[in-house]
Design a protein around this motif. Structure first.
Motif, mmCIF file in Angstrom:
data_model
loop_
_atom_site.group_PDB
_atom_site.id
_atom_site.type_symbol
_atom_site.label_atom_id
_atom_site.label_comp_id
_atom_site.label_asym_id
_atom_site.label_seq_id
_atom_site.Cartn_x
_atom_site.Cartn_y
_atom_site.Cartn_z
ATOM 1 N N LYS A 1 0.834 -1.195 0.000
ATOM 2 C CA LYS A 1 0.000 0.000 0.000
ATOM 3 C C LYS A 1 0.873 1.251 0.000
ATOM 4 O O LYS A 1 1.945 1.281 0.591
ATOM 5 N N GLN A 2 0.372 2.292 -0.649
ATOM 6 C CA GLN A 2 1.099 3.544 -0.770
ATOM 7 C C GLN A 2 0.606 4.540 0.279
ATOM 8 O O GLN A 2 -0.577 4.612 0.586
ATOM 9 N N TYR A 3 1.547 5.288 0.869
ATOM 10 C CA TYR A 3 1.180 6.365 1.785
ATOM 11 C C TYR A 3 1.942 7.602 1.346
ATOM 12 O O TYR A 3 3.172 7.631 1.340
ATOM 13 N N ASN A 4 1.204 8.628 0.974
ATOM 14 C CA ASN A 4 1.803 9.784 0.323
ATOM 15 C C ASN A 4 2.227 10.835 1.338
ATOM 16 O O ASN A 4 1.542 11.820 1.574
ATOM 17 N N ASP A 5 3.363 10.582 1.949
ATOM 18 C CA ASP A 5 3.941 11.544 2.874
ATOM 19 C C ASP A 5 5.449 11.318 2.899
ATOM 20 O O ASP A 5 5.911 10.175 2.800
ATOM 21 N N LYS A 6 6.198 12.397 3.047
ATOM 22 C CA LYS A 6 7.655 12.311 3.008
ATOM 23 C C LYS A 6 8.195 11.689 4.295
ATOM 24 O O LYS A 6 7.754 12.040 5.394
ATOM 25 N N LYS A 7 9.163 10.778 4.164
ATOM 26 C CA LYS A 7 9.771 10.171 5.342
ATOM 27 C C LYS A 7 10.671 11.195 6.027
ATOM 28 O O LYS A 7 11.416 11.925 5.383
ATOM 29 N N THR A 8 10.590 11.244 7.356
ATOM 30 C CA THR A 8 11.239 12.299 8.134
ATOM 31 C C THR A 8 12.033 11.708 9.294
ATOM 32 O O THR A 8 11.580 10.760 9.948
ATOM 33 N N HIS A 9 13.206 12.296 9.544
ATOM 34 C CA HIS A 9 14.008 11.946 10.719
ATOM 35 C C HIS A 9 13.769 13.036 11.768
ATOM 36 O O HIS A 9 14.358 14.110 11.724
ATOM 37 N N ASN A 10 12.879 12.748 12.715
ATOM 38 C CA ASN A 10 12.556 13.685 13.788
ATOM 39 C C ASN A 10 13.223 13.189 15.070
ATOM 40 O O ASN A 10 12.807 12.167 15.622
ATOM 41 N N PRO A 11 14.260 13.886 15.561
ATOM 42 C CA PRO A 11 14.994 13.381 16.738
ATOM 43 C C PRO A 11 14.114 13.102 17.950
ATOM 44 O O PRO A 11 14.304 12.095 18.640
ATOM 45 N N PHE A 12 13.156 13.969 18.239
ATOM 46 C CA PHE A 12 12.254 13.757 19.372
ATOM 47 C C PHE A 12 11.542 12.414 19.244
ATOM 48 O O PHE A 12 11.490 11.617 20.182
ATOM 49 N N ILE A 13 10.975 12.179 18.067
ATOM 50 C CA ILE A 13 10.199 10.964 17.846
ATOM 51 C C ILE A 13 11.104 9.738 17.783
ATOM 52 O O ILE A 13 10.776 8.674 18.326
ATOM 53 N N SER A 14 12.266 9.882 17.146
ATOM 54 C CA SER A 14 13.192 8.752 17.032
ATOM 55 C C SER A 14 13.665 8.279 18.404
ATOM 56 O O SER A 14 13.781 7.076 18.663
ATOM 57 N N ILE A 15 13.940 9.227 19.312
ATOM 58 C CA ILE A 15 14.354 8.848 20.672
ATOM 59 C C ILE A 15 13.203 8.175 21.403
ATOM 60 O O ILE A 15 13.372 7.139 22.067
ATOM 61 N N ALA A 16 12.011 8.748 21.279
ATOM 62 C CA ALA A 16 10.855 8.196 21.993
ATOM 63 C C ALA A 16 10.532 6.780 21.530
ATOM 64 O O ALA A 16 10.111 5.940 22.342
ATOM 65 N N TYR A 17 10.742 6.497 20.238
ATOM 66 C CA TYR A 17 10.484 5.147 19.730
ATOM 67 C C TYR A 17 11.303 4.087 20.468
ATOM 68 O O TYR A 17 10.886 2.933 20.581
ATOM 69 N N LEU A 18 12.509 4.466 20.970
ATOM 70 C CA LEU A 18 13.371 3.508 21.646
ATOM 71 C C LEU A 18 12.737 2.952 22.920
ATOM 72 O O LEU A 18 13.097 1.866 23.381
#
Length: 832
Positions: free
Chosen positions: A283-300
């Motif tokens: 499936k396609q999702y039309n949004d640009k992939k982003t490196h957001n430090p806040f979110i990337s840390i929280a994912y851990l």
């Protein structure tokens, strides 16, 4: 102000400051230009990044040398050095994407850190109060720590890169800045407690914000993971696995971020997996992939949801209304915006119908090197139908042609995907949605399209209500909008938006597209309104309700989190022995003794999907809908939907909805006549159950009920006694109702021979089996096997909605015109 100018003048008089200032301005402009060109997707932006890097390397190496050689003389240039190092880092990231796409706040945070250094890194004789810069420095210092920790895995490569090209130095920049800054800041913090407090307050604020965000995200991830674990023992083989999570997931800020992991937001463990960035699933999702430090840390610190990307996208569609984002894009459309909107509404109070014509001009904000595709989603009021589409090609309006959905989709993909020429496509979607596509658009070629929708006026108490359309598409919020309302007759209207009466029209000018409504008094009795077409008369009449005896074999309570204890209790107190609920797919009796315990089972269930095929024949289902659910489209490949389609209609199930809302699932079940549906209050529901009755809307083979407007449209043979005074929208609504009624019978793809496709063509309506398409030339229609509309109503129009001449009337008109022309020619000849 004078004081600040004196400080600036004093600072610029220091050695090499002017040169550093010039270099910094040039390098900043190069970085901004590089980022801008990348955003525009210019293929040659990397050359600008290389130029900037060369510039930065020469300046950085020279400045580092003179600072190390004469530290006391040039130490004030350290902030310039740090700022230009980071500019070089971001330029390098353009064509060696170590950081990937960063959100704009990261650039501003880094800039804030670097600018605050100019107030901190100075000689001790300039001892003025700089508490605010220390606070800003502490607030932005976290991004430097993040960059340093993030680049630890690439530091060995950076050392090799220094030897090879010198570019590897930028992989060490955050670590070097961290060492330099820590040593410098520690000296100042020991010297002044105010500075220490200010810096610590800024740093703690960002840490607390990150902790709060991480805790919130982690709590939600654990809730979802626990839901999945608890329900893993009660898997319904008929439904996809993700449905359980979707049903128990309340839409909020944190849940959306969790679902967008790997789809929009890149987790830290994927940042160096350069090969997998576009592996989104089927499936396609039309949004640009982003490196957001806040979110990337929280994912851990979050639990893994154990959902595939396709499952995440399906949940985003159903729970967060992200269906437009998942539409197939043949070309990008991220640089597009809506320039102007013309909203033209014509009300027919006597027929209880309205026609809305939306004209939009789309432009490209930047000079992109390739064409782009615009996709708009129109959320229509219940019972509405799309009835026109036009696209301007070379300044000329070309009207849409109605054909089967398969032919239209195939032609659009061929012309857009292969030939890259002009088409527009309008498609029906479940849940009262219509999607319009327009191609191509670029800065030199803005596009204009127009689409029209016939909608019923909703009857509430003693009023009729027109509800404006909800539209999603390329940047609508800043569009110049003009709205106009006109009414047929002298009916007075009251609007929730500020319209001004000008020359019999209500006019409003605004920005963007507001949601608004117009109210009119309900005329009683209903005035006669009819339309004739092909020897048939289509007459609008009051809808006829009939109360039938109905003693349900079972009463099923379709419980979810929106039910209140009192509502459940009032139904249980009827003391019926045949009241049941479905708990985890199993039917259980509900009564005064256990209803409170059963209610707890549904406190987190936000929508249900009852196994209608398992419910006993001649049963009554009482539901209370919310606004969201999975729809038939998302369930297309499931055994659940197959069984709904093949085993439900013969069950003679009755549905009473005690809510004013209706979700996509029940909307489709109602439209396609899988169940008999009635919406009323709980009080009336209790009365109907006690009296063993059910309310049906009278219907026969020659009529269609438009329930929101409380009208029925009846087809009869043409006669001369009935006055024909209604708009052609009457016939269009009749045809739409007939197609939806029969949709349950035509689930295969052999649609071209189906009589209901011909009915859709005749009325020029977009339905589950038909679409409107505009192609550039007549040959395009011929090459794609699409026949142009002949002897049909054609596209609806705001200015042409009366009775259309019959074929024999056309013949009389042509003969009469010919005779008049001959008569005029003879008289002219005699006069000569």
């Amino acid at each position: 102000m004078k004081y600040k100018l004196e400080i600036l003048e004093y600072y610029t008089q220091k050695p090499e400051v002017v040169i550093s200032l010039i270099v910094t301005v040039i390098s900043s402009l190069l970085l901004m230009g590089t980022l801008l060109f990348k955003e525009l997707r210019f293929h040659n932006f990397d050359s600008i990044a290389i130029l900037s890097l060369i510039f930065e390397l020469v300046y950085g190496a020279g400045l580092s040398f003179i600072i190390l050689r004469k530290k006391e003389t040039y130490i004030h240039l350290t902030p310039f050095l740090i700022l230009n190092w980071f500019i070089g880092c971001f330029c390098l990231n353009i064509f060696i994407p170590v950081f990937q796409d960063l959100p704009i706040w990261v650039y501003f945070a880094t800039l804030a850190f670097c600018l605050s250094n100019f107030f901190i890194y100075r000689n001790s004789d300039e001892s003025r109060n700089i508490a605010i810069p220390f606070f800003i420095n502490g607030l932005s210092f976290g991004i430097i720590l993040y960059f340093t920790a993030y680049l630890i895995p690439v530091m060995p490569i950076s050392f090799v890169g220094i030897i090879a090209l010198g570019l590897g130095f930028y992989g060490l920049v955050p670590a070097l800045v961290l060492i330099i800054h820590t040593a410098t800041i520690a000296r100042y913090l020991n010297r002044n407690k105010i500075y220490a407090v200010s810096f610590s307050a800024g740093f703690l604020l960002i840490l607390i914000s990150l902790a709060v965000f991480t805790i919130g995200l982690s709590i939600e991830s654990r809730k979802i993971a626990q839901t999945a674990r608890l329900n893993s023992f009660d898997q319904n083989a008929d439904l996809p696995n993700y449905i359980t999570i979707s049903q128990h997931l309340k839409p909020n800020f944190f849940n959306e971020i969790l679902l967008k992991k790997d789809i929009v937001y890149i987790p830290l463990h994927d940042l160096f997996s350069f090969g997998g960035f576009n592996s989104f699933g089927s499936k396609q999702y039309n949004d640009k992939k982003t490196h957001n430090p806040f979110i990337s840390i929280a994912y851990l610190f979050c639990k893994d949801l154990n959902l595939s990307n396709d499952d995440r996208i399906n949940i985003l569609k159903s729970n967060f209304d992200k269906r437009l984002e998942t539409e197939e894009h043949l070309w990008s459309g991220e640089d597009l915006f809506t320039k102007t909107i013309k909203e033209d509404v014509k009300l027919y109070p006597e027929a209880r119908l309205a026609y809305t014509e939306i004209t939009m001009k789309i432009e490209c904000s930047k000079d992109s090197w390739r064409d782009q595709e615009a996709i708009y989603s129109f959320q229509l009021p219940e019972g509405s139908v799309a009835t026109s589409l036009s696209l301007w090609v070379n300044g000329i309006e070309r009207k849409g042609v109605l054909t089967t959905k398969e032919k239209a989709h195939k032609a659009y993909k061929q012309i857009v995907g292969v030939e890259s020429r002009d088409p527009s496509l309008m498609q029906w979607k479940e849940g009262n949605k219509v999607v319009v596509r327009v191609f191509p658009i670029n800065q030199k070629n803005p596009r204009t399209f127009k689409c029209g929708f016939t909608t019923p006026l909703k009857v509430e108490d003693n009023e009729m209500k027109y509800q404006s359309l909800s539209i999603k598409g390329p940047n609508i919020s800043n569009a110049e909008t003009i709205s106009r309302i006109q009414t047929v007759g002298n009916t007075k209207i009251v609007t929730s938006k500020d319209f001004e009466l000008k020359k019999d029209f209500y006019i409003n000018q605004s920005k963007g597209l507001d949601n608004w409504e117009a109210l009119m008094p309900l005329t009683k009795p209903l005035q006669s309104s009819s339309f004739t077409w092909k020897n048939k008369v289509y007459e609008v009449k009051d809808i006829q309700k009939t109360v039938i005896p109905f003693a349900p074999v079972e009463i099923i309570l379709d419980l979810n989190s929106s039910w209140t204890t009192k509502q459940i209790e009032s139904l249980v107190n009827l003391n019926k022995k045949n009241v049941f609920v479905f708990v985890n797919g199993k039917k259980e009796a509900i009564n005064n003794d256990n209803f409170r315990a059963i209610e707890l089972e549904f406190e987190d269930l936000h929508y249900s999907l009852l196994p209608l095929y398992k419910i006993t024949q001649n049963s009554l289902i009482i539901t209370k809908c919310g606004t969201f659910s999975a729809n038939f489209e998302e369930l297309e490949d499931s055994n659940y939907l197959r069984r709904i389609r093949t085993e439900t209609k013969q069950q003679n199930l009755k549905i009473i909805n005690i809510s004013s809302d209706i979700n996509p699932f029940w909307q489709t079940a109602k439209e396609q006549k899988y169940v008999d549906y009635y919406q009323t209050s709980l009080k009336n529901t209790l009365q109907l159950i006690n009296e063993n009755q059910f309310v049906l809307f009278k219907n026969d083979i020659n009529s269609v009920n438009i329930e929101p407007a409380n009208i029925s449209i009846t087809q009869n043979p043409q006669n001369n006694t009935l006055k024909i005074n209604g708009p052609d929208h009457i016939y269009r609504m009749y045809a739409f109702g007939k197609v939806l009624e029969e949709q349950v019978k035509i689930q295969n793809d052999t649609l071209t021979s189906n009589s209901y496709v011909e009915l859709a063509k005749d009325a020029n309506i977009v339905t589950p089996i038909s679409s409107l398409i505009v192609l550039e030339t007549d040959d395009d229609y011929k090459n794609n096997g699409i026949e142009k509309n002949v002897d049909t109503l054609g596209n609806a129009s705001i200015n042409n909605d009366g009775s259309v001449p019959e074929p024999h009337e056309w013949l009389l008109i042509i003969l009469g015109s010919t005779m008049l022309f001959i008569y005029y020619a003879k008289n002219k000849k005699k006069a000569i």
